[in-house]
Design an enzyme around this catalytic site. Sequence first.
Site, PDB file in Angstrom:
ATOM      1  N   GLY A 253      12.704  -0.270   5.100  1.00 31.07           N
ATOM      2  CA  GLY A 253      12.572  -0.928   3.800  1.00 31.07           C
ATOM      3  C   GLY A 253      11.495  -1.992   3.787  1.00 31.07           C
TER       4      GLY A 253
ATOM      5  N   ILE B 274      11.852   4.021  -0.802  1.00 34.92           N
ATOM      6  CA  ILE B 274      12.296   3.973   0.587  1.00 34.92           C
ATOM      7  C   ILE B 274      12.893   5.318   0.973  1.00 34.92           C
ATOM      8  CG2 ILE B 274      13.671   2.733   2.276  1.00 34.92           C
ATOM      9  CD1 ILE B 274      11.403   1.121   0.807  1.00 34.92           C
TER      10      ILE B 274
ATOM     11  N   LEU C  66       3.808   1.213  10.603  1.00 32.77           N
ATOM     12  CA  LEU C  66       3.059   1.994   9.623  1.00 32.77           C
ATOM     13  C   LEU C  66       1.935   2.773  10.289  1.00 32.77           C
ATOM     14  CD1 LEU C  66       2.810  -0.514   6.630  1.00 32.77           C
ATOM     15  CD2 LEU C  66       4.222   1.547   6.757  1.00 32.77           C
TER      16      LEU C  66
ATOM     17  N   ARG D  84       1.125   6.639   9.908  1.00 32.61           N
ATOM     18  CA  ARG D  84      -0.194   7.094   9.451  1.00 32.61           C
ATOM     19  C   ARG D  84      -0.796   8.086  10.433  1.00 32.61           C
ATOM     20  NH1 ARG D  84      -2.102   0.913   7.916  1.00 32.61           N
ATOM     21  NH2 ARG D  84      -1.296   0.896   5.772  1.00 32.61           N
TER      22      ARG D  84
ATOM     23  N   GLU E 290       1.865   4.926   2.931  1.00 30.16           N
ATOM     24  CA  GLU E 290       1.245   4.451   4.177  1.00 30.16           C
ATOM     25  C   GLU E 290      -0.220   4.061   3.965  1.00 30.16           C
ATOM     26  OE1 GLU E 290       3.720   4.226   5.729  1.00 30.16           O
ATOM     27  OE2 GLU E 290       4.926   6.031   5.792  1.00 30.16           O
TER      28      GLU E 290
ATOM     29  N   THR F 147      -2.973   3.683   0.400  1.00 27.12           N
ATOM     30  CA  THR F 147      -3.711   4.542  -0.522  1.00 27.12           C
ATOM     31  C   THR F 147      -5.136   4.759  -0.020  1.00 27.12           C
ATOM     32  OG1 THR F 147      -4.500   2.652  -1.806  1.00 27.12           O
ATOM     33  CG2 THR F 147      -2.384   3.620  -2.473  1.00 27.12           C
TER      34      THR F 147
ATOM     35  N   PHE G  95     -10.485  -7.286   0.016  1.00 25.41           N
ATOM     36  CA  PHE G  95      -9.210  -6.891  -0.565  1.00 25.41           C
ATOM     37  C   PHE G  95      -8.883  -7.664  -1.844  1.00 25.41           C
ATOM     38  CE2 PHE G  95      -8.899  -5.602   3.842  1.00 25.41           C
ATOM     39  CZ  PHE G  95      -8.280  -4.357   3.748  1.00 25.41           C
TER      40      PHE G  95
END
Length: 390
Positions: free
Chosen positions: A132, A169, A245, A249, A369, A371, A389
């Site tokens: 989560g 989730i 992550l 990925r 994971e 865009t 960013f």
Amino acid sequence: MTEPADLTGIDTLLTDDEKAVRSRVRSFVDTAIRPNIADWYENAVFPLDIVPQMGELGLLGMHLNGYGCPGRTAVEYGLAAMELEAGDSGLRTFVSVQGSLAMSAIHKHGSEEQKNDWLPKMASGEAIGCFGLTEPTAGSDPGSMETFAARDGAGDDADWVINGRKRWIGLASVAQVAVIWAMTDDGVRGFVVPTDTPGFKATAIEQKLSMRASVQCDIELTDVRLPASAMLPKAKGLRGPFECLNEARYGIIWGAMGAARDSYLSALDYSRQRLQFDKPLSGYQLTQEKLVNMALEINKGSLLAVQLGRLKDAGQLQPHQISVGKLNNCREAIGICREARAMLGGNGVTLDYPPLRHANNLESVRTYEGTDEVHTLILGNHITGTPAFR
């Protein structure tokens, strides 16, 4: 035996053990997934009964060592992900959420008690986990999460009380344990939350146009009380979830090529059998150009996956390299699946053929994971040295 779609001899880069893993997972996909996936997808069914089979096959926490985990290499895990996603992205996503996210979080950041309590059961498929992190208003920017964990009392033994919401989730409504990331007075921390804890509520998101043979959920956390021992002791700040992550990925880099290969082979087979103007579609120059372009991208994407897998096994894989693979292979795979659908004409919009199902699923894979835009900015930062960013 020559691998379908392999124009560049990729198999010569693989060991016998790696090819054996691929063969076992491919057989599982052919017998357990392919005959059923159209119905599962149409009826939005996630087949819980195949989870123990995945455990027996060594697919859960595949790349982790100890605590009942299989301890396979990164390349072996990647090949398994490729074969699973050739069946369906939703089934590969289950393996990713279970192993690369939930189990990795506990394995990397958990206490010995947490590892012993959960990892053996999760590796066998007896227990399902979820991860989560994403919130309704905090997707690409998890640092803005609003879920908060507060101490109830003083001292290191004080309970934690968590309030907040999570969205998208995977597996939450069928999971026995959730790894929940929450803001605290000391920054972002992770918590191991049994899903039967009072105040934890997971609701499946319905009416999806993608990943229909998978489960994604909203989570509500209302005064969820946990003992001090529930916190992951080795994860502090966003580096903790980001390390997990990156594991997920990595699997996507391989998996996306599985969906692309399956769509390509479907279009190739169809073009050989479908007659137009007294000639198979495969005999037309336009058809051959499309097939060649698809095969080229599958080969390039697969070679990229093998290279990144070798780097990962050597302990040399860098985060920006994961972004190279995730951005490129998802982008190319969805284009291949769409082109394959077009080659099937009207038949391509039915579930008799996989390309449109794969393309729809990849809309989710391309989004979660990180865009395309996020991975582009990660690479832009690496290339220029200037973060953009904000």
